[in-house]
Design a protein around this motif. Structure first.
Motif, short mmCIF file in Angstrom:
data_model
loop_
_atom_site.label_atom_id
_atom_site.label_comp_id
_atom_site.label_asym_id
_atom_site.label_seq_id
_atom_site.Cartn_x
_atom_site.Cartn_y
_atom_site.Cartn_z
N LEU A 116 4.71 3.23 -6.92
CA LEU A 116 5.44 2.01 -7.23
C LEU A 116 4.46 0.83 -7.22
N ARG A 117 4.03 0.45 -8.41
CA ARG A 117 3.01 -0.60 -8.50
C ARG A 117 3.65 -1.95 -8.75
N VAL A 118 4.19 -2.50 -7.70
CA VAL A 118 4.93 -3.74 -7.87
C VAL A 118 4.33 -4.83 -6.98
N PRO A 119 4.05 -5.99 -7.56
CA PRO A 119 3.46 -7.06 -6.75
C PRO A 119 4.44 -7.61 -5.72
N VAL A 120 3.90 -8.10 -4.63
CA VAL A 120 4.72 -8.70 -3.59
C VAL A 120 4.29 -10.15 -3.38
N ALA B 122 14.86 -1.45 -0.16
CA ALA B 122 14.08 -1.96 -1.30
C ALA B 122 13.39 -0.80 -2.01
N THR B 123 12.90 0.16 -1.24
CA THR B 123 12.24 1.33 -1.83
C THR B 123 13.24 2.11 -2.68
N ALA B 124 14.44 2.33 -2.12
CA ALA B 124 15.48 3.06 -2.85
C ALA B 124 15.86 2.29 -4.12
N ALA C 22 0.84 -1.21 0.00
CA ALA C 22 0.00 0.00 0.00
C ALA C 22 0.87 1.25 0.00
N LYS C 23 1.94 1.23 0.80
CA LYS C 23 2.87 2.38 0.85
C LYS C 23 3.51 2.60 -0.51
N TRP C 24 3.99 1.53 -1.11
CA TRP C 24 4.64 1.65 -2.42
C TRP C 24 3.66 2.18 -3.46
#
Ligand code: C2E
Ligand code: MG
Ligand code: MG
Ligand code: MG
Length: 291
Positions: free
Chosen positions: A109-113, A268-270, A102-104
Motif C-alpha cells: 500500500l503505497r500511500v502518502p501520509v 484504515a488498513t482495511a 513503512a508497514k503499509w
C-alpha cells in the motif's frame, strides 16, 4: 474548542493558551505520562481525488484520558504548544506515522501520509534534519511524507521558518498549507511558503452549498491556488451536494465524513485494502437517480 472553529475564533484560542489553570497543568502532566505510556494514538483520514483515487491519509492524534475520556486535539495541542511539550508530541506522531507508512508499504500500500506540525516544531533547531533522519531510519522515501503547516509558522521569525521549510522540501518532503482562509491568508505568505498543496478550511466548505459568499470564497481560493500551481483539498466535506459543488469549482481532492472519518490503523488498513486500485466510490444510494 468550538470557538476555535469560528473564523474569528483565533483570539479565543490565543487567550486560552496563557491561562495556566490547575486544570491545564493537570492535563499537561497527564499528557506527558500518556505519551510515555503510548496512550496517545493516531487515526488516519483519507484524502481522495474526484476520480476516487486515494491521494493520501492524514494522521490525526487521539487521546483517551483514563478519567476524562476523549480529549479534543485542539485542546491538548494548545497545552503542548504553550508548555514546551510540542516537540515531544510531534516526535511521537512522526515516529508512529512513519512506522505505519513503512508497514503499509510492506503490504504493497503505497500511500502518502500527512502529519500536522505546529509552528513550534518548525522553529525547533534541527527540525528538518531530524525529519530526514527519521525517514531514513524507517526506510520511507521523503515523497511519502507530507507535512501540514499553517500560516502561523511565519508570525515569528519568518526567515528561520522559511529556511527550515526550504530544508524540508530540499529533502523531498511535501508541504501542505492547512486551514487556509482562517488566518491572515496573506498572498505574501502564500508566495513565501514552499507548499504544493492548499487546504481550504472546513468553515468555508461546510455551508458552500447554501451560502453564495462561501461559494465565492472557495471559487477564488481554488483559482488562486491553481494559478500558483498548487493542488487544492477541501476539508470537512459531509454531503453529496458539497462534493459536487467542489468538483464543479475545480477542487482537486476532498476530505471529510462523506468519504471517511479518521480511522484507527487497523480500520484504515482495511479501508485501503477494500478500495484497492478501484479507489473510493460514492455509495450508489447517494448518486442522483437516473432520468
Ligand atoms: P486539521 O488538521 O485541520 O484537521 C481537520 C479536523 O477536522 C480534524 O479534527 C478532523 O477529525 C475533522 N474533520 C474531518 N472531516 C470532517 C468532517 O467532515 N466534518 C467535521 N465536522 N469535521 C471533520 P481533529 O482530529 O479534532 O483535529 C483538530 C485539529 O488538531 C487539526 O485540525 C490539527 O490542527 C490539530 N491536530 C490533530 N492532530 C495533530 C497532530 O498530530 N499534531 C498537531 N500539531 N496538530 C494536530
Ligand atoms: Mg491538518
Ligand atoms: Mg485543516
Ligand atoms: Mg481545520
Amino acid at each position: 474548542y468550538q470557538a476555535k472553529r469560528d473564523r474569528t475564533g483565533v483570539e479565543v484560542y490565543e487567550s486560552k493558551r496563557d491561562s495556566n489553570t490547575p486544570d491545564r497543568l493537570g492535563l499537561l502532566g497527564d499528557l506527558r505520562r500518556a505519551l510515555d505510556a503510548q496512550e496517545v494514538q493516531l487515526h488516519y483520514q483519507p484524502k481522495v481525488r474526484f476520480d476516487g483515487q486515494v491521494a493520501g491519509l492524514e494522521a490525526l492524534v487521539r487521546w483517551v484520558h483514563p478519567e476524562r475520556g476523549k480529549v479534543p486535539p485542539d485542546e491538548f495541542i494548545a497545552i503542548a504548544e504553550s508548555s514546551g511539550l510540542m516537540p515531544h508530541l510531534t516526535e511521537y506522531v512522526l515516529e508512529t506515522a512513519l512506522g505505519q507508512v513503512a508497514k503499509w508499504r510492506a503490504q504493497g500500500l503505497r500511500v502518502p501520509v500527512a502529519v500536522n506540525v505546529s509552528p513550534r516544531d518548525v522553529h525547533t533547531p534541527g527540525f528538518a534534519g531530524s525529519v530526514a533522519a527519521r525517514l531514513a531510519r524507517h526506510g520511507v522515501p521523503a515523497g511519502a511524507l507530507q507535512l501540514e503547516i499553517t500560516e502561523h509558522v511565519l508570525l515569528e521569525d519568518p526567515q528561520r521558518a522559511a529556511d527550515t521549510l526550504a530544508g524540508l522540501t530540499g529533502h523531498g518532503v511535501k508541504m501542505s498549507l492547512d486551514d487556509f482562509g482562517t488566518g491572515y491568508s496573506s498572498l505574501v505568505h502564500l508566495r513565501r511558503l514552499p507548499v504544493s498543496e492548499l487546504k481550504i478550511d472546513r468553515s468555508f466548505v461546510a455551508r458552500l452549498a447554501v451560502d453564495t459568499e462561501d461559494a465565492e470564497i472557495v471559487r477564488c481560493t481554488v483559482d488562486l491556488a491553481h494559478s500558483l500551481g498548487l493542488l487544492v483539498v477541501a476539508e470537512g466535506v459531509e454531503d453529496d451536494e458539497t462534493w459536487e459543488r467542489l468538483r464543479d469549482l475545480g477542487c482537486d481532492a476532498v476530505q471529510g465524513w462523506l468519504v471517511a472519518a479518521a480511522m484507527p490503523p487497523e480500520e484504515a488498513t482495511a479501508w485501503l485494502l477494500a478500495r484497492g486500485s478501484r479507489g473510493w466510490q460514492r455509495p450508489p444510494a447517494a448518486l442522483p437517480a437516473a432520468e
